[in-house]
Design a protein around this motif. Structure first.
Motif, PDB file in Angstrom:
ATOM      1  N   GLU A 149       0.978  -0.938  -0.921  1.00  0.00           N
ATOM      2  CA  GLU A 149      -0.104   0.132  -0.001  1.00  0.00           C
ATOM      3  C   GLU A 149       1.366   1.325   0.124  1.00  0.00           C
ATOM      4  O   GLU A 149       0.655   2.653  -0.736  1.00  0.00           O
ATOM      5  CB  GLU A 149      -0.750   0.299   1.922  1.00  0.00           C
ATOM      6  N   VAL A 150       2.259   0.898   0.634  1.00  0.00           N
ATOM      7  CA  VAL A 150       2.829   2.193   0.578  1.00  0.00           C
ATOM      8  C   VAL A 150       3.740   2.344  -0.727  1.00  0.00           C
ATOM      9  O   VAL A 150       3.336   3.925  -1.300  1.00  0.00           O
ATOM     10  CB  VAL A 150       3.797   2.076   1.832  1.00  0.00           C
ATOM     11  N   LEU A 151       3.647   1.072  -1.595  1.00  0.00           N
ATOM     12  CA  LEU A 151       4.523   1.414  -2.619  1.00  0.00           C
ATOM     13  C   LEU A 151       3.756   2.236  -3.678  1.00  0.00           C
ATOM     14  O   LEU A 151       3.959   3.032  -4.657  1.00  0.00           O
ATOM     15  CB  LEU A 151       5.157  -0.269  -2.612  1.00  0.00           C
ATOM     16  N   ASP A 152       2.456   2.448  -3.790  1.00  0.00           N
ATOM     17  CA  ASP A 152       1.297   2.560  -4.119  1.00  0.00           C
ATOM     18  C   ASP A 152       1.418   3.172  -4.319  1.00  0.00           C
ATOM     19  O   ASP A 152       0.874   4.577  -5.197  1.00  0.00           O
ATOM     20  CB  ASP A 152       0.013   1.542  -4.134  1.00  0.00           C
ATOM     21  N   ALA A 153       1.173   4.369  -2.450  1.00  0.00           N
ATOM     22  CA  ALA A 153       0.684   5.569  -2.256  1.00  0.00           C
ATOM     23  C   ALA A 153       1.967   6.275  -3.130  1.00  0.00           C
ATOM     24  O   ALA A 153       1.738   7.648  -4.058  1.00  0.00           O
ATOM     25  CB  ALA A 153       0.653   5.407  -0.997  1.00  0.00           C
ATOM     26  N   CYS A 154       2.817   6.025  -3.347  1.00  0.00           N
ATOM     27  CA  CYS A 154       4.439   6.936  -3.586  1.00  0.00           C
ATOM     28  C   CYS A 154       4.090   6.766  -5.434  1.00  0.00           C
ATOM     29  O   CYS A 154       4.755   7.897  -5.815  1.00  0.00           O
ATOM     30  CB  CYS A 154       5.910   6.145  -3.001  1.00  0.00           C
ATOM     31  N   ALA A 155       3.794   5.618  -5.414  1.00  0.00           N
ATOM     32  CA  ALA A 155       3.983   5.779  -7.054  1.00  0.00           C
ATOM     33  C   ALA A 155       2.779   7.337  -7.459  1.00  0.00           C
ATOM     34  O   ALA A 155       3.457   7.596  -8.708  1.00  0.00           O
ATOM     35  CB  ALA A 155       3.041   4.303  -7.766  1.00  0.00           C
ATOM     36  N   ILE A 156       1.442   6.754  -6.888  1.00  0.00           N
ATOM     37  CA  ILE A 156       0.150   7.545  -7.084  1.00  0.00           C
ATOM     38  C   ILE A 156       0.733   8.991  -7.261  1.00  0.00           C
ATOM     39  O   ILE A 156       0.795  10.054  -8.008  1.00  0.00           O
ATOM     40  CB  ILE A 156      -0.529   7.138  -7.135  1.00  0.00           C
ATOM     41  N   LEU A 175      -5.907  -0.451 -10.025  1.00  0.00           N
ATOM     42  CA  LEU A 175      -6.121  -0.406  -9.037  1.00  0.00           C
ATOM     43  C   LEU A 175      -7.354  -0.634  -8.231  1.00  0.00           C
ATOM     44  O   LEU A 175      -7.913  -2.391  -7.523  1.00  0.00           O
ATOM     45  CB  LEU A 175      -5.361   0.431  -7.613  1.00  0.00           C
ATOM     46  N   GLN A 176      -7.822   0.427  -8.615  1.00  0.00           N
ATOM     47  CA  GLN A 176      -9.121  -0.478  -8.109  1.00  0.00           C
ATOM     48  C   GLN A 176     -10.373  -1.376  -9.135  1.00  0.00           C
ATOM     49  O   GLN A 176     -11.045  -2.619  -8.194  1.00  0.00           O
ATOM     50  CB  GLN A 176     -10.304   1.249  -8.849  1.00  0.00           C
TER      51      GLN A 176
END
Length: 722
Positions: A149-156, A175-176
């Motif tokens: 989840e941290v990685l996804d947040a950083c990418a977006i 992701l959705q």
């Protein structure tokens, strides 16, 4: 009700009634109403679309249309979520409808944004959605978790800060979509698990006007008093009003020790009465019991996950810190943020963490479509690795419907006297032998109402001790009567049985320590048993063993006829469990297949336990895999399904590592734009997840075993014949 026929095939109709005409409960009620019609096979009613899909015998077309026309839109039938196969199938149908609607809404919204909204507004919407991902990532960081989840947040977030809003929107969309897919697969598996996990008999004994009366489980109501004997699984929550007994509550609490229950004690549905006799006042009928509310907790328990699934989750989160280290390392070396971004935009963690749970849950869901409930992903993994199958004989390897072939009197009692006395005891116990005796008494027209109040005190080894009209009566195996109960064995009995019983199983009956006679039960092997055993060998099982409480002669006959590797005869229940445990101690993964009350210790000891459709309640309560039909062919189906699942998971790992490594290398080397690499990464992740929802097996009935075994274990030496 007014409707249009949207489509029609022979035996299949789809009707359009109009949107918002009925709600979800009314949709269920309509489906139940239609499925109650003769000749109707399935009925799916979708509230959101206002549609009805019915399959039926073609000659029943007019009756189906007439039933739908007769529905009053102002007074439609309603039904809440219930239990059983019909309700489970309907709930899965509703879940499919929900998933289709959610995916359609997501796709339409994405298309509408790109076509109708100007770029600044699209960027604002993407930024607003990115806030949710960032907050989720921060929550994990504050808990000390550097996770996917941290990685996804950083990418977006990084994409938004670089002005790449289309890129951030694509990541968010994918992701959705993958989240909806994961939720859908888990929901289907949960619904199937809930439907198969709560073990309830079709009927139960209730006390009515002082008499024990057999009633359907669905007719149980609050306040009724049920009479439960040893070996039964409680169908309801309730309070003990009379009697005492010891209950196995492991299905509820996880504790292995038996719990003593007496008057005033609370008992729960899904727990097994090991010893004793209870009268229970119902406080929560089926569907409202405590176990109905905790199935989801059991399904989500980490103990039930396949170890491959748990490893995937740990690996996915464990790789995230290395992704950040690689990001900062490449940035420091190249001074190029775009090259460094390749590691954040293309990672291994997301695909690994998403693909394996979907594969496992999808396989569990597929198992239900083949008539099998698997109570956890770890049992599929164990099924794939197992090298040994231990079979109970009666009702498992042999015919599920044995029949009385001979009645031998050893006293003044007539055949009818023996059968009547035995039936009044055995009718309380759901075992194939018991059903054979009760069925024979019924076919002869023998009534035993006078003995309906037989007081079953306990069940041990291979028999029952009880009181009937003040007399002590024992019924069961030779070991039980002549050794445990001290009944005197008549001279010449063995020679008599050798000539009269042959390969039949023998049940002995005694009253007041005197042998009354024997009931011989013909128990031929199942017609499919030989082929199933051959197929199991082809799928990698190196040792197929039978364990039975029957005589040496009977066990040897069945073993030779089926070509088993070995057998153990005249085995007590606790010894069945010790045989299974010995095999496990030697390093083998063991599957135990049984159906009786006395199989439950061995079922509990095995790596994977399987109960057939006609198994006793207690056997189905402790089993890890429940087969809903009476054919052994389901064992072949499940072995093949489990092996293909593990092959799929390992194939996923190889593809994810290879493909994403290539994308990262292309991004760092500037061979491919980062946005293209990120897009291919997310599409491949979604593609793997989608492929993992596809069936592993070709159809509901496998025509042939086409999968070579690959368990890679050394053959287990066959046991010596006992």
């Amino acid at each position: 009700m007014v409707f249009d026929i949207a489509s029609e095939l022979p035996g299949r109709l789809r009707l359009r009634c109009g949107r918002n005409l009925f709600d979800d409960e009314e949709a269920r009620g309509i489906a139940y109403e239609l499925m109650g019609l003769d000749g109707v096979r399935t009925a799916e009613v979708h509230a959101s679309a206002g549609s009805i899909l019915v399959t039926f015998e073609p000659e029943r077309r007019d009756a189906v249309l007439a039933a739908v026309r007769a529905l009053d839109p102002l007074d439609l039938p309603r039904a809440e979520v219930g239990l059983g196969t019909r309700e489970g199938a309907l709930e899965i149908s509703l879940e499919n409808n929900r998933f289709q609607v959610e995916v359609s809404k997501l796709l339409l919204w994405r298309v509408a944004k790109r076509v109708l909204l100007p770029m600044p507004l699209r960027a604002a919407i993407t930024s607003a959605r990115a806030v949710g991902y960032v907050l989720e990532g921060l929550r994990h960081l504050l808990r000390g978790e550097v996770s996917v989840e941290v990685l996804d947040a950083c990418a977006i977030a990084t994409s938004c800060m670089r002005g790449q809003f289309a890129e951030a929107g694509t990541i968010s969309f994918l992701l959705q979509l993958s989240g909806l897919m994961e939720e859908h697969v888990q929901s289907r598996a949960h619904l199937a698990l809930r439907d198969g996990m709560v073990v309830r008999s079709e009927s139960v004994w209730a006390v009515v006007d002082g008499q024990d009366v057999l009633v359907r489980t669905e007719d149980i109501r609050r306040g009724m008093v049920l009479h439960l004997g040893a070996g039964q699984v409680l169908p309801v929550d309730g309070t003990v009003v009379e009697g005492a007994g010891e209950i196995d509550q492991s299905s509820m609490t996880g504790e292995s020790a038996l719990v003593r229950k007496g008057a005033g004690s609370t008992v729960y549905a899904g727990t097994a009465l090991e010893h004793g006799d209870l009268k229970v006042s119902v406080t929560a009928p089926p569907g409202t019991a405590r176990i109905d509310n905790i199935v989801s907790m059991v399904e989500e328990s980490s103990e039930l996950k396949a170890s491959a699934q748990s490893r995937a989750e740990r690996l996915a989160d464990g790789l995230v810190p290395y992704s950040f280290l690689a990001f900062f390392g490449i940035w420091a070396l190249t001074r190029n943020i775009n090259k460094a971004m390749a590691v954040l935009m293309v990672d291994y963690s997301c695909a690994i963490k998403l693909s394996t749970p979907i594969a496992v849950m999808s396989a569990m869901d597929e198992a239900t479509r083949h008539g099998v409930t698997v109570r956890g992903g770890k049992y599929l993994e164990a099924l794939a690795a197992a090298d040994t199958v231990v079979f109970d004989k009666t009702g498992t390897l042999t015919n599920a419907t044995p029949a009385v072939s001979r009645i031998i009197s050893c006293s003044d009692a007539t055949e009818d006297d023996l059968l009547r006395l035995s039936a009044c005891i055995e009718e309380h116990f759901p075992h194939s032998m018991a059903r054979a005796i009760v069925g024979e008494a019924r076919s002869r027209g023998l009534a035993h109402e006078r003995e309906l109040h037989a007081e079953v005190r306990y069940v041990v080894a291979h028999g029952i001790a009880t009181r009937v009209d003040g007399d002590n009566v024992c019924i069961g195996s030779a070991h039980f009567l002549f050794e445990d109960e001290g009944v005197e064995k008549p001279e010449g009995l063995d020679d008599l049985l050798a000539g009269e019983a042959g390969a039949s199983s023998t049940i002995f009956v005694a009253k007041n320590q005197v042998l009354l006679g024997c009931i011989c039960i013909s128990d031929p092997p199942r017609s499919e048993a030989k082929q199933v055993l051959r197929d199991l060998r082809a799928l990698g099982f190196s040792n197929l063993v039978m364990i039975t409480g029957d005589s040496e002669g009977c066990a040897k006959h069945v073993s030779e006829e089926l070509g088993l590797d070995g057998y153990f005869a005249q085995v007590l229940p606790e010894d069945k469990a010790s045989h299974v445990q010995r095999l496990k101690d030697e390093g083998h993964t063991v599957v135990m297949v049984g159906d009786g009350i006395n199989d439950s210790p061995a079922l509990a000891a095995a790596d994977v336990s399987v109960a057939m459709s006609d198994a006793s309640d207690i056997a189905r309560a402790v089993a890890d895999v429940l087969v809903h039909d009476s054919s052994l062919e389901s064992l072949v189906t499940m072995r093949l399904l489990a092996q293909r699942l593990m092959g799929r998971i390992h194939g996923d790992y190889r593809f994810i590592v290879g493909f994403n490594t290539a994308l990262i290398a292309c991004g760092v080397a500037s061979v491919m734009p980062i946005t293209t690499a990120a897009y291919l990464h997310n599409v491949s992740t979604l593609g793997i997840a989608a492929l993992n929802t596809t069936p592993l097996l070709a159809g509901p009935h496998l025509e042939a075993v086409d999968e070579p075994h690959g368990c890679g274990r050394a053959a287990l030496p066959a046991p010596a014949a006992a």
